[in-house]
Scaffold this motif. Sequence first.
Motif, PDB file in Angstrom:
ATOM      1  N   ILE A  85      60.202  46.970  49.387  1.00 26.15           N
ATOM      2  CA  ILE A  85      60.035  47.801  50.570  1.00 26.15           C
ATOM      3  C   ILE A  85      58.825  47.320  51.360  1.00 26.15           C
ATOM      4  N   GLU A  86      58.824  47.645  52.634  1.00 21.02           N
ATOM      5  CA  GLU A  86      57.687  47.297  53.490  1.00 21.02           C
ATOM      6  C   GLU A  86      56.776  48.513  53.644  1.00 21.02           C
ATOM      7  N   VAL A  87      55.500  48.311  53.350  1.00 22.83           N
ATOM      8  CA  VAL A  87      54.518  49.381  53.505  1.00 22.83           C
ATOM      9  C   VAL A  87      53.302  48.818  54.233  1.00 22.83           C
ATOM     10  N   SER A  88      52.470  49.716  54.726  1.00 22.03           N
ATOM     11  CA  SER A  88      51.208  49.317  55.360  1.00 22.03           C
ATOM     12  C   SER A  88      50.068  50.007  54.640  1.00 22.03           C
ATOM     13  N   PHE A  89      49.130  49.214  54.155  1.00 21.65           N
ATOM     14  CA  PHE A  89      47.927  49.779  53.547  1.00 21.65           C
ATOM     15  C   PHE A  89      46.918  49.988  54.663  1.00 21.65           C
ATOM     16  N   SER A  90      46.697  51.230  55.004  1.00 22.69           N
ATOM     17  CA  SER A  90      45.833  51.541  56.141  1.00 22.69           C
ATOM     18  C   SER A  90      44.639  52.372  55.689  1.00 22.69           C
ATOM     19  N   PRO A  91      43.580  52.382  56.484  1.00 20.54           N
ATOM     20  CA  PRO A  91      42.370  53.134  56.109  1.00 20.54           C
ATOM     21  C   PRO A  91      42.515  54.627  56.391  1.00 20.54           C
ATOM     22  N   ILE A  98      33.931  58.036  60.302  1.00 20.82           N
ATOM     23  CA  ILE A  98      35.383  57.987  60.446  1.00 20.82           C
ATOM     24  C   ILE A  98      35.658  57.474  61.852  1.00 20.82           C
ATOM     25  N   LEU A  99      36.083  56.227  61.933  1.00 17.82           N
ATOM     26  CA  LEU A  99      36.206  55.534  63.206  1.00 17.82           C
ATOM     27  C   LEU A  99      37.672  55.377  63.615  1.00 17.82           C
ATOM     28  N   PRO A 100      37.911  55.136  64.901  1.00 17.53           N
ATOM     29  CA  PRO A 100      39.283  54.893  65.352  1.00 17.53           C
ATOM     30  C   PRO A 100      39.893  53.689  64.648  1.00 17.53           C
ATOM     31  N   VAL A 101      41.203  53.741  64.424  1.00 17.60           N
ATOM     32  CA  VAL A 101      41.920  52.662  63.743  1.00 17.60           C
ATOM     33  C   VAL A 101      42.721  51.867  64.765  1.00 17.60           C
ATOM     34  N   ASP A 102      42.640  50.563  64.666  1.00 16.74           N
ATOM     35  CA  ASP A 102      43.446  49.692  65.516  1.00 16.74           C
ATOM     36  C   ASP A 102      44.805  49.520  64.849  1.00 16.74           C
ATOM     37  N   GLU A 147      52.815  70.851  51.897  1.00 17.88           N
ATOM     38  CA  GLU A 147      53.588  71.941  52.470  1.00 17.88           C
ATOM     39  C   GLU A 147      54.395  72.687  51.412  1.00 17.88           C
ATOM     40  N   SER A 148      54.839  71.986  50.374  1.00 11.86           N
ATOM     41  CA  SER A 148      55.550  72.661  49.286  1.00 11.86           C
ATOM     42  C   SER A 148      54.628  73.610  48.537  1.00 11.86           C
ATOM     43  N   ALA A 149      53.330  73.282  48.531  1.00 15.75           N
ATOM     44  CA  ALA A 149      52.342  74.152  47.895  1.00 15.75           C
ATOM     45  C   ALA A 149      51.822  75.218  48.859  1.00 15.75           C
ATOM     46  N   GLY A 150      52.299  75.176  50.115  1.00 20.88           N
ATOM     47  CA  GLY A 150      51.913  76.191  51.090  1.00 20.88           C
ATOM     48  C   GLY A 150      50.725  75.829  51.944  1.00 20.88           C
ATOM     49  N   ASN A 151      50.249  74.602  51.850  1.00 16.54           N
ATOM     50  CA  ASN A 151      49.062  74.196  52.592  1.00 16.54           C
ATOM     51  C   ASN A 151      49.418  73.399  53.846  1.00 16.54           C
ATOM     52  N   LYS A 152      48.698  73.660  54.917  1.00 16.97           N
ATOM     53  CA  LYS A 152      48.902  72.942  56.168  1.00 16.97           C
ATOM     54  C   LYS A 152      48.014  71.699  56.219  1.00 16.97           C
ATOM     55  N   LEU A 153      48.492  70.691  56.937  1.00 16.16           N
ATOM     56  CA  LEU A 153      47.735  69.464  57.145  1.00 16.16           C
ATOM     57  C   LEU A 153      47.552  69.219  58.632  1.00 16.16           C
ATOM     58  N   GLU A 154      46.417  68.625  58.983  1.00 19.15           N
ATOM     59  CA  GLU A 154      46.179  68.188  60.354  1.00 19.15           C
ATOM     60  C   GLU A 154      46.008  66.676  60.353  1.00 19.15           C
ATOM     61  N   TRP A 155      46.666  66.006  61.296  1.00 20.69           N
ATOM     62  CA  TRP A 155      46.667  64.550  61.354  1.00 20.69           C
ATOM     63  C   TRP A 155      46.007  64.091  62.642  1.00 20.69           C
ATOM     64  N   ASP A 156      45.040  63.187  62.527  1.00 22.74           N
ATOM     65  CA  ASP A 156      44.391  62.591  63.684  1.00 22.74           C
ATOM     66  C   ASP A 156      44.924  61.174  63.827  1.00 22.74           C
ATOM     67  N   GLY A 157      45.799  60.967  64.801  1.00 24.44           N
ATOM     68  CA  GLY A 157      46.425  59.666  64.981  1.00 24.44           C
ATOM     69  C   GLY A 157      45.472  58.586  65.430  1.00 24.44           C
ATOM     70  N   GLU A 158      44.304  58.960  65.922  1.00 29.49           N
ATOM     71  CA  GLU A 158      43.329  57.966  66.377  1.00 29.49           C
ATOM     72  C   GLU A 158      42.518  57.400  65.221  1.00 29.49           C
ATOM     73  N   THR A 159      42.100  58.274  64.307  1.00 25.13           N
ATOM     74  CA  THR A 159      41.252  57.838  63.197  1.00 25.13           C
ATOM     75  C   THR A 159      42.000  57.760  61.869  1.00 25.13           C
ATOM     76  N   TYR A 160      43.275  58.156  61.857  1.00 19.38           N
ATOM     77  CA  TYR A 160      44.056  58.225  60.626  1.00 19.38           C
ATOM     78  C   TYR A 160      43.393  59.150  59.601  1.00 19.38           C
ATOM     79  N   ALA A 161      42.866  60.263  60.094  1.00 19.73           N
ATOM     80  CA  ALA A 161      42.249  61.247  59.210  1.00 19.73           C
ATOM     81  C   ALA A 161      43.228  62.393  58.964  1.00 19.73           C
ATOM     82  N   ILE A 162      43.431  62.724  57.703  1.00 15.61           N
ATOM     83  CA  ILE A 162      44.278  63.840  57.308  1.00 15.61           C
ATOM     84  C   ILE A 162      43.371  64.938  56.747  1.00 15.61           C
TER      85      ILE A 162
END
Length: 314
Positions: free
Chosen positions: A35-41, A117-121, A170-185
């Motif tokens: 499979i193809e995956v991307s290892f990202s910061p 936590i910096l922006p990701v290219d 989400e199965s455990a009932g917890n919400k997540l927030e995603w920052d598409g600029e910094t790849y912060a969850i």
Amino acid sequence: MKLRKWAMGLLAAGLLTAGLSAGSPREAYAESKQIEVSFSPVHFIFGGEELDPPEGQRAFLYKDSTYVPLRFASYALGKAVDWDPDTYTVTVREPKAEEKVSIDAYIEERKAGDRPILPVDASALQPITIDAYFEKVNYVFGKRTVQPPAELPGIIIDGSLYVPLRFVSESAGNKLEWDGETYAITGVSTAEGAKPYDEIVLEAEQAFQELVSGFTSEFYVLKSEYDGADDAGREEVLLQGARKLLEGQETFRSEILETLKAKLKAGNYYEGAVDQLAAQFEDKKQGVINLVTLFTGKDLTPYLEKAEKELEGK
């Protein structure tokens, strides 16, 4: 292909490494493929602290979803995790007191410290091809059995089980927030002192099943009345059945669904269970309509429309 013994041994060892108590794994079949995956910061922030997965178990992106080791995901959410090698079942649950101590120690070790936590290219992220096993794993959260989307299954890599972080959270009932600029969850904390998510959902599901059972029984009574009635009487029985179904729908929406929504909101939980239960009701409703057609040869839809107009006129 049949999973070779060496691969099964590797899986068992990896699951142990991931914090799952595995015994001798069952004989199983698994599909091995590249499979193809991307290892990202990716940055994982839980409880106000950035956490790193264990060394050698990097998070990766697969089909635009973030995959992480199962134990890392569970512990980051403050949950204990068990592994049953006989049934290939993972159980994510509330920890016991002694388990919480171990989880807290694990989290302490995984803290990344104060780093920017910096922006990701994103254009610089290059996919790579890796070998992976796709094995059928059962997932239980509390007392509920759930599965990730078919296109995002659990993946075994180098003997460790990786899962989509959003699925676990989400199965455990917890919400997540995603920052598409910094790849912060960022994991969103639940309200202090909130009733456990699993209890809230199970209560709603039980009320839903009782409601469905009740109006299904009523429809069988109406069937007996329908069988013994003349043509005019049968028309009235069908209309009565439509009224009862609409009454059940209103009870479901105004009492069960709204109560579930309010409790989840009060606990600051993920609210996807509301849509899931609503979809289950629509399936049951259609099942009743199909049952009426089977028993009577009549489509209940026109009677539902007439009953709705009656309600609107009140």
